[in-house]
Design a protein around this motif. Sequence first.
Motif, short mmCIF file in Angstrom:
data_model
loop_
_atom_site.label_atom_id
_atom_site.label_comp_id
_atom_site.label_asym_id
_atom_site.label_seq_id
_atom_site.Cartn_x
_atom_site.Cartn_y
_atom_site.Cartn_z
N THR A 1 32.91 -23.89 17.12
CA THR A 1 32.62 -24.36 15.87
C THR A 1 31.61 -25.17 15.74
OG1 THR A 1 34.39 -25.87 16.33
CG2 THR A 1 34.98 -23.85 14.78
N SER A 2 30.80 -25.45 16.79
CA SER A 2 29.59 -26.40 16.69
C SER A 2 28.63 -26.18 17.84
CB SER A 2 30.25 -27.60 16.78
OG SER A 2 30.67 -28.04 18.04
N THR A 3 27.57 -26.67 17.92
CA THR A 3 26.54 -26.72 19.04
C THR A 3 26.01 -28.24 19.07
OG1 THR A 3 24.67 -25.66 19.81
CG2 THR A 3 24.60 -26.07 17.28
N VAL A 4 25.50 -28.45 20.36
CA VAL A 4 24.94 -29.72 20.74
C VAL A 4 23.46 -29.39 21.14
CG1 VAL A 4 24.71 -31.61 22.10
CG2 VAL A 4 26.98 -30.66 21.29
N LEU A 5 22.54 -29.80 20.35
CA LEU A 5 21.17 -29.57 20.55
C LEU A 5 20.53 -30.91 20.97
CD1 LEU A 5 20.73 -27.88 17.16
CD2 LEU A 5 20.98 -26.83 19.45
N ILE A 6 19.71 -30.64 21.80
CA ILE A 6 18.87 -31.88 22.19
C ILE A 6 17.04 -31.42 22.39
CG2 ILE A 6 17.97 -33.46 24.23
CD1 ILE A 6 21.14 -33.81 24.93
N MET A 7 16.41 -32.35 21.58
CA MET A 7 15.04 -32.15 21.44
C MET A 7 14.15 -33.21 21.76
SD MET A 7 13.12 -29.45 21.59
CE MET A 7 14.19 -28.22 21.09
N GLY A 8 12.97 -33.20 22.36
CA GLY A 8 12.21 -34.24 22.40
C GLY A 8 11.00 -33.90 22.98
N PRO A 9 9.69 -34.60 22.84
CA PRO A 9 9.76 -36.02 22.15
C PRO A 9 9.70 -35.95 20.78
CG PRO A 9 7.49 -35.54 23.09
CD PRO A 9 8.33 -34.67 23.50
N LEU B 1 23.46 -20.70 17.42
CA LEU B 1 24.22 -20.20 16.24
C LEU B 1 24.87 -18.63 16.40
CD1 LEU B 1 25.87 -20.59 13.45
CD2 LEU B 1 23.67 -19.68 12.46
N TYR B 2 23.70 -17.83 17.09
CA TYR B 2 24.16 -16.55 17.44
C TYR B 2 25.21 -16.35 18.40
CZ TYR B 2 23.62 -11.40 18.05
OH TYR B 2 23.66 -10.28 18.01
N HIS B 3 25.44 -17.46 19.15
CA HIS B 3 26.53 -17.28 20.12
C HIS B 3 27.87 -17.43 19.59
CE1 HIS B 3 25.04 -17.44 24.31
NE2 HIS B 3 24.37 -18.25 24.22
N THR B 4 27.78 -18.13 18.31
CA THR B 4 29.35 -18.18 17.37
C THR B 4 29.96 -16.67 17.50
OG1 THR B 4 28.18 -19.89 16.19
CG2 THR B 4 30.32 -19.00 15.40
N TRP B 5 29.13 -15.71 17.30
CA TRP B 5 29.58 -14.44 17.61
C TRP B 5 29.60 -13.81 18.89
CZ3 TRP B 5 26.10 -15.72 13.58
CH2 TRP B 5 26.58 -15.59 12.19
N ASN B 6 28.47 -13.74 19.33
CA ASN B 6 28.37 -13.25 20.71
C ASN B 6 28.49 -14.35 22.00
OD1 ASN B 6 27.92 -11.33 22.76
ND2 ASN B 6 25.50 -11.93 23.04
N VAL B 7 29.68 -14.20 22.54
CA VAL B 7 30.31 -15.28 23.37
C VAL B 7 31.65 -15.92 22.97
CG1 VAL B 7 30.30 -17.13 25.08
CG2 VAL B 7 28.05 -15.28 25.07
N LYS B 8 31.49 -16.57 21.73
CA LYS B 8 32.54 -17.48 21.49
C LYS B 8 33.44 -16.63 20.65
CE LYS B 8 32.20 -20.85 22.65
NZ LYS B 8 32.46 -21.27 23.92
#
Length: 585
Positions: free
Chosen positions: A243-251, A272-279
Amino acid sequence: MISYHISAASPVQHTFNITLTFKASQKNTIIQVPFWRPGRYEAGNFTKNFIGLRASANGEELKARKTTGHTWNVETTPGETIEIKYECYSAELTAGNTYLDEELLLINPVNALVYVLGTENEPANITLEVAKSWKVATAMIPQKNMDNGNGIWKYRCADLQELLDTPILAAENIETLTYRESGIDFHIDIYGDGIADKEKFKEDLAAFTRAQISAFGEFPVNRYRFLTLLLPHKAYHGVEHETSTVLIMGPSAELHKRELYKELIGVSSHELYHTWNVKSLRPADWTPYDFSGPDFSRLGYVAEGVTTYMGDWMLWQSRFFSDIEFLNELSTHVQRHIDNEGRFNLSLADSSIDTWVDGYGRGTPRRRVSIYVEGALVSLICDIAIMKATKGKKGLSDAMRSLYQKVGAKKGFTEAEYWDELKTFAEIDWNKLRNDLIDSTGKLETYLDDAFAEMGLVLTANASEKPWEKEWGVSIQSINGNWEVYNVLKNSPAEKAAMWFGDKITEIGGSLPDAFFAAAPPKTMDGISVSLQSGFRTKTVSPKADGKTWIRKYKVVQDNDSSQDLFKRWKFLLENQAVEVKGVL
């Protein structure tokens, strides 16, 4: 009732306290640390971060003995209330880790919480204690009596799968954006600066969300959060959850540039696509997840390969990617495929198994392939095969939707079921394709060339502009402050001169490596020597060019002389399909 209490012990020392409380049901209770985390198919060794685990009942300490690297046996009396207390050390910030400092807390429960073996189907209450001024973002369901005004946040999870797969982000400065698609609220929780136009960011996420829901016909869960951490240093990571994702981006200071912003949108679409495919639509090997040990599957090329390809394809369908940008993503996959000579040594399906053997690092040179890269290219080939067979009316996205509808959420599919589903969309020799691309080695390029030709595309190959790549067959990168040999092609001048993966360059062409690589490259490497630190030995070598072009740069481009009809149908496939969207309310 199982309950967890989580509070900071010493943010400066990156430690927090965890108490697990439960009622014993037997004389010997097994306390389990998850062996791995979803989205990372390798041993996690999370126990290394646990300090001072103790068990007690009625204030009296109980015997707790380690039986494996991931389990304790606790001598308990049935009916007694048991407390398990320990500190969790959390000093490394990635999207999949748990982290704490003075300003930020990220909890991935799968690597921070222990659980009682045998209680996987029982609900759990979670109490989180943070500074009163902090906000908390999570897809966990709040308890009805939660009053967070005093910094105490309370949640409830239906079972262990939900508990371990629902991360928590807490900090004083979290900004939340919201959009709604198909009756579902999507929240974007942002920690950090860098996105100047937040409305555009929200619109870009909403656009690919709309495309993905259109492709599947519904969204599989009733809520979703993008937990987004924008950091001041170079960083790129994303981890999927139900029901969520953790995203990290930088700088974060460079997010105004299109290239880095594309990376952020790209990883968001992938997760988000993983919400269907895998989850939801998951290999049977992972249904349900078994956290007590390795969870092998040969279907990593579907879990990650299809998702990698479809994540980018959805950005093309939503018009975030231009034609050139989408083709550039394909070019990147092709380049990585050709640069990795492991494609001659281990099949894609076997490489899926072996993520559990050597993890996600570079590992032994030329040993295996990436389930992300190779899987994406196989997905591309399958997509175009279906497009050709249906004259542009169907594609791989239709096969994934059909499989999702037939298998249903969380029931699991086998490898045979996946390929049988593809067979229903195109009458080609899928058995041969599967054998050549999934279970064999070194056969993908011919299929790629044919697939590109069907779409009026060509794969160009030009000599690298870096003379050491072109003449010597070696790629060199700056890694952790050192210039290192990153890749060496087999039988190349570099290999013959005894340059090898991981060698550190201490001098090249009479200059320090920083100066050499900062300057304009020489026209030729003829007569240039390289000093290396190779393990505990030092050596100086002078590779001799043999007149061949060793490393080329590959690019997928449109052939203006070819018919573009199928390409246009590919580009506008979702727009041309009438998919009834059914929201989950």
